[in-house]
Scaffold this motif. Structure first.
Motif, PDB file in Angstrom:
ATOM      1  N   ASN A 196       0.831  -1.211   0.000  1.00 18.53           N
ATOM      2  CA  ASN A 196       0.000   0.000   0.000  1.00 18.53           C
ATOM      3  C   ASN A 196       0.865   1.261   0.000  1.00 18.53           C
ATOM      4  OD1 ASN A 196      -2.354  -1.489   0.007  1.00 18.53           O
ATOM      5  ND2 ASN A 196      -2.637  -1.364   2.226  1.00 18.53           N
ATOM      6  N   VAL A 197       1.909   1.254   0.804  1.00 13.30           N
ATOM      7  CA  VAL A 197       2.820   2.403   0.839  1.00 13.30           C
ATOM      8  C   VAL A 197       3.486   2.585  -0.518  1.00 13.30           C
ATOM      9  CG1 VAL A 197       4.981   3.283   1.828  1.00 13.30           C
ATOM     10  CG2 VAL A 197       3.239   2.296   3.328  1.00 13.30           C
ATOM     11  N   PHE A 198       3.928   1.487  -1.115  1.00 13.54           N
ATOM     12  CA  PHE A 198       4.585   1.547  -2.421  1.00 13.54           C
ATOM     13  C   PHE A 198       3.640   2.089  -3.490  1.00 13.54           C
ATOM     14  CE2 PHE A 198       5.349  -0.512  -6.534  1.00 13.54           C
ATOM     15  CZ  PHE A 198       6.614  -0.022  -6.815  1.00 13.54           C
ATOM     16  N   ILE A 199       2.414   1.571  -3.517  1.00 15.07           N
ATOM     17  CA  ILE A 199       1.440   2.018  -4.527  1.00 15.07           C
ATOM     18  C   ILE A 199       1.147   3.500  -4.379  1.00 15.07           C
ATOM     19  CG2 ILE A 199      -0.982   1.859  -5.224  1.00 15.07           C
ATOM     20  CD1 ILE A 199       0.588  -0.420  -6.318  1.00 15.07           C
ATOM     21  N   LYS A 200       0.946   3.949  -3.157  1.00 16.07           N
ATOM     22  CA  LYS A 200       0.633   5.370  -2.940  1.00 16.07           C
ATOM     23  C   LYS A 200       1.793   6.263  -3.360  1.00 16.07           C
ATOM     24  CE  LYS A 200      -2.698   4.390   0.729  1.00 16.07           C
ATOM     25  NZ  LYS A 200      -2.968   4.388   2.200  1.00 16.07           N
ATOM     26  N   LYS A 201       3.013   5.789  -3.184  1.00 19.23           N
ATOM     27  CA  LYS A 201       4.179   6.553  -3.623  1.00 19.23           C
ATOM     28  C   LYS A 201       4.213   6.633  -5.141  1.00 19.23           C
ATOM     29  CE  LYS A 201       9.253   6.617  -3.442  1.00 19.23           C
ATOM     30  NZ  LYS A 201      10.467   5.903  -2.950  1.00 19.23           N
ATOM     31  N   GLN A 202       3.915   5.517  -5.818  1.00 19.26           N
ATOM     32  CA  GLN A 202       3.880   5.515  -7.282  1.00 19.26           C
ATOM     33  C   GLN A 202       2.792   6.439  -7.804  1.00 19.26           C
ATOM     34  OE1 GLN A 202       6.169   3.904  -9.266  1.00 19.26           O
ATOM     35  NE2 GLN A 202       7.136   3.480  -7.296  1.00 19.26           N
ATOM     36  N   MET A 203       1.651   6.447  -7.144  1.00 15.67           N
ATOM     37  CA  MET A 203       0.555   7.313  -7.562  1.00 15.67           C
ATOM     38  C   MET A 203       0.917   8.787  -7.395  1.00 15.67           C
ATOM     39  SD  MET A 203      -2.751   5.231  -6.099  1.00 15.67           S
ATOM     40  CE  MET A 203      -3.940   6.383  -6.818  1.00 15.67           C
ATOM     41  N   GLN A 204       1.576   9.085  -6.286  1.00 14.35           N
ATOM     42  CA  GLN A 204       1.982  10.468  -6.035  1.00 14.35           C
ATOM     43  C   GLN A 204       3.019  10.925  -7.060  1.00 14.35           C
ATOM     44  OE1 GLN A 204       3.725  11.105  -2.181  1.00 14.35           O
ATOM     45  NE2 GLN A 204       3.694  13.317  -2.354  1.00 14.35           N
ATOM     46  N   ASN A 205       4.005  10.085  -7.293  1.00 14.58           N
ATOM     47  CA  ASN A 205       5.061  10.458  -8.236  1.00 14.58           C
ATOM     48  C   ASN A 205       4.550  10.564  -9.660  1.00 14.58           C
ATOM     49  OD1 ASN A 205       6.856  10.443  -6.115  1.00 14.58           O
ATOM     50  ND2 ASN A 205       7.695   8.421  -6.569  1.00 14.58           N
ATOM     51  N   GLY A 206       3.571   9.714 -10.004  1.00 14.31           N
ATOM     52  CA  GLY A 206       3.070   9.683 -11.376  1.00 14.31           C
ATOM     53  C   GLY A 206       1.793  10.445 -11.608  1.00 14.31           C
ATOM     54  N   HIS A 207       1.302  11.157 -10.575  1.00 14.05           N
ATOM     55  CA  HIS A 207       0.049  11.923 -10.679  1.00 14.05           C
ATOM     56  C   HIS A 207      -1.111  11.019 -11.114  1.00 14.05           C
ATOM     57  CE1 HIS A 207       2.305  15.706 -10.302  1.00 14.05           C
ATOM     58  NE2 HIS A 207       3.161  15.200 -11.170  1.00 14.05           N
ATOM     59  N   ILE A 208      -1.148   9.793 -10.581  1.00 10.07           N
ATOM     60  CA  ILE A 208      -2.205   8.849 -10.937  1.00 10.07           C
ATOM     61  C   ILE A 208      -3.427   9.120 -10.055  1.00 10.07           C
ATOM     62  CG2 ILE A 208      -2.842   6.420 -11.082  1.00 10.07           C
ATOM     63  CD1 ILE A 208       0.174   5.786 -11.295  1.00 10.07           C
ATOM     64  N   PRO A 209      -4.577   9.479 -10.645  1.00  7.75           N
ATOM     65  CA  PRO A 209      -5.757   9.787  -9.823  1.00  7.75           C
ATOM     66  C   PRO A 209      -6.307   8.570  -9.086  1.00  7.75           C
ATOM     67  CG  PRO A 209      -5.976  10.729 -12.033  1.00  7.75           C
ATOM     68  CD  PRO A 209      -4.809   9.780 -12.072  1.00  7.75           C
TER      69      PRO A 209
END
Length: 500
Positions: free
Chosen positions: A33-46
């Motif tokens: 979950n932490v990893f996914i949220k970091k990827q979303m933040q870095n990639g501007h994934i809604p």
């Protein structure tokens, strides 16, 4: 009494093991979950949905972020995402289902099933269409628009007038025309529209209750919508301005084109589909699944695909052909992907509503939470030479990278470090805040490739990372000397030369 004590010990051992197992599973889920949220933040994934299948069961099902940015609606497991070209994997399954029904053979010429084809097309095989090795002209233009203004007859007439692009089997070239033809073959042999055939024989059988064909012009309950960080300018995909990173992505596919791209689904439904596929509910024969996932060999004996990761292509399924943890990996619309690791009994589905998210580039890292050797931090994905170098650097220090590399070259004639692989590894180290290690690899790259403008450009960035402006400017200047068109180097020199 002794029996009671022994039984108590066994009970405590089982209970402790179960609790430890639960704690491990929860810790892994939290880390993912932490990893996914970091990827979303870095990639501007809604918004994003994740499904992980382990040993034939869904091990994790999670939803993150926003399904709708405009109204700030949270993503749930009920939201439906466009999966775009992942649709081709369903077509591959449909063709193999018809093969199991003995209605076709994948090596048959398509002229056996479709009338009025150009002479040069008639001998092409179903397998060549599925694997994008046919050489057919593309039914879409450079702007990703269907020919004939999206009208079936006009598009078909226009594409048939175009010449074959290369000898069949000579190379891989991503092609939508082949999948339009495959749709026609499914229609003819099944007696129903290909959409109906896929719905009846895959969606319903697998229990994919929310999955459907459609596009942005349809009213779709719980749609996650679509956003984009890229735009097509004169046939090239370019990134949007960082000041305005998100735009609405409107996609429309004519019905006849929907074998190429047209399915909308959820991560949970996709997980059910993968479980049904691997458990024999969709394909009855083991050899059918093996054929489905075997990448095509070109006439030169090599496999070929989109890039260094998805480097092969099977029957509608891109493949990650490699010695360690090979995978089959449908990807779609730069937004969604799934990886099946057949040797590891592990599958991972990531659906997003962002064109440009490219989750295929971080799914291996998710797999690393189940298979630790797959973490990039442990060297996964590096070439054999880079792994050897990494092992020595961890022992003797990254500051000794240049002499260590030279010693390894002298000892082993097959030891070879490619510039692009060194560069990629250095940037990965930088992303992990290992800037000194990254700088050492940038220096090594320049030492090995002293005439590369890009190597000096990257070394300039490496020095900038550690706050050494003078050295950064010096290397950007050297990059410009080698390549006067390097606008990035010029811009960085101007920025760094400004007085505070």
């Amino acid at each position: 009494m002794r029996i009671q004590v022994a039984w108590l010990c066994i009970t405590l051992l089982v209970s402790t093991t179960f609790i430890d197992s639960q704690a491990l599973a929860q810790s892994r889920k939290d880390s993912i979950n932490v990893f996914i949220k970091k990827q979303m933040q870095n990639g501007h994934i809604p918004g994003l949905q994740l499904a992980i299948i382990r040993n034939g069961h869904i091990d994790q099902l999670s939803a993150y972020g926003l399904a709708n940015v405009e109204y700030q609606i949270r993503t749930t497991d009920q939201n439906v995402f466009a999966i775009n070209s992942m649709t081709k994997a369903f077509v591959g399954v449909a063709i193999m289902q018809l093969a199991e029904q003995e209605k076709l053979r994948i090596n048959d010429p398509i002229g056996n099933y479709i009338d009025s084809l150009p002479t040069a097309w008639q001998s092409l095989t179903i397998q060549q269409l599925l694997t994008n090795t046919s050489g057919l002209p593309n039914i879409i233009d450079q702007y990703e628009h269907v020919l004939g203004q999206g009208q079936e007859q006009a598009a078909w007439t226009e594409v048939k007038a175009l010449p074959i692009e290369f000898k069949p089997g000579e190379r891989f070239s991503y092609n939508q025309t082949g999948y339009v033809i495959l749709g026609k073959i499914i229609n003819r042999l099944s007696g129903v529209a290909f959409t109906q055939f896929i719905e009846d024989n895959q969606f319903k059988v697998a229990g994919m209750n929310l999955t459907r064909f459609g596009d942005s012009s349809d009213l779709i309950p719980n749609s996650a919508g679509g956003y984009t960080r890229v735009k097509n300018v004169n046939g090239k995909w370019l990134s949007r301005d960082e000041k305005d990173p998100l735009g609405v992505d409107f996609i429309k596919f004519p019905v006849f084109f929907r074998t190429a791209t047209g399915i909308l689904s959820t991560a949970q439904d996709m997980a059910h589909w993968l479980i049904a596929l691997q458990s024999g509910k969709l394909l009855k024969k083991k050899e059918s699944l093996e054929a489905l996932w075997t990448p095509a060999r070109l006439t030169n004996g090599q496999v070929s695909g989109f890039n260094e990761l998805t480097n092969g292509y099977a029957l509608g399924w891109p493949t990650v052909t490699r010695d360690e943890h090979p995978a089959v990996a449908p990807v779609g619309g730069f937004r969604s992907a799934l990886f099946v690791y057949p040797k590891d009994d592990l599958s991972i589905v990531v659906l997003t509503n962002l064109q440009g998210a490219n989750p295929e580039w971080f799914i291996d890292e998710i797999a690393g939470y189940y298979l630790p050797d797959m973490h990039k931090a442990n060297g996964f994905g590096l070439s054999s030479s880079l792994k050897t170098l990494r092992t020595e650097l961890l022992k003797k220090g990254f500051t000794n990278a240049i002499p260590i590399a030279k010693t390894l070259q002298q000892k082993n004639a097959s030891f070879h470090l490619k510039e692009d692989q060194l560069n990629s590894w250095a940037y990965y180290l930088a992303s992990e805040n290992k800037t000194q290690e990254a700088l050492a690899i940038f220096k090594l790259t320049v030492a090995l490739y002293p005439q590369s403008a890009n190597a000096y450009d990257s070394l300039g960035e490496g020095y900038d990372m550690v706050g050494d402006k003078a050295s950064a400017i010096q290397n950007y200047k050297r990059s410009l000397e080698l390549d006067a068109t390097n606008q990035n180097a010029a811009n960085q020199i101007a920025r760094l030369s400004k007085t505070p």
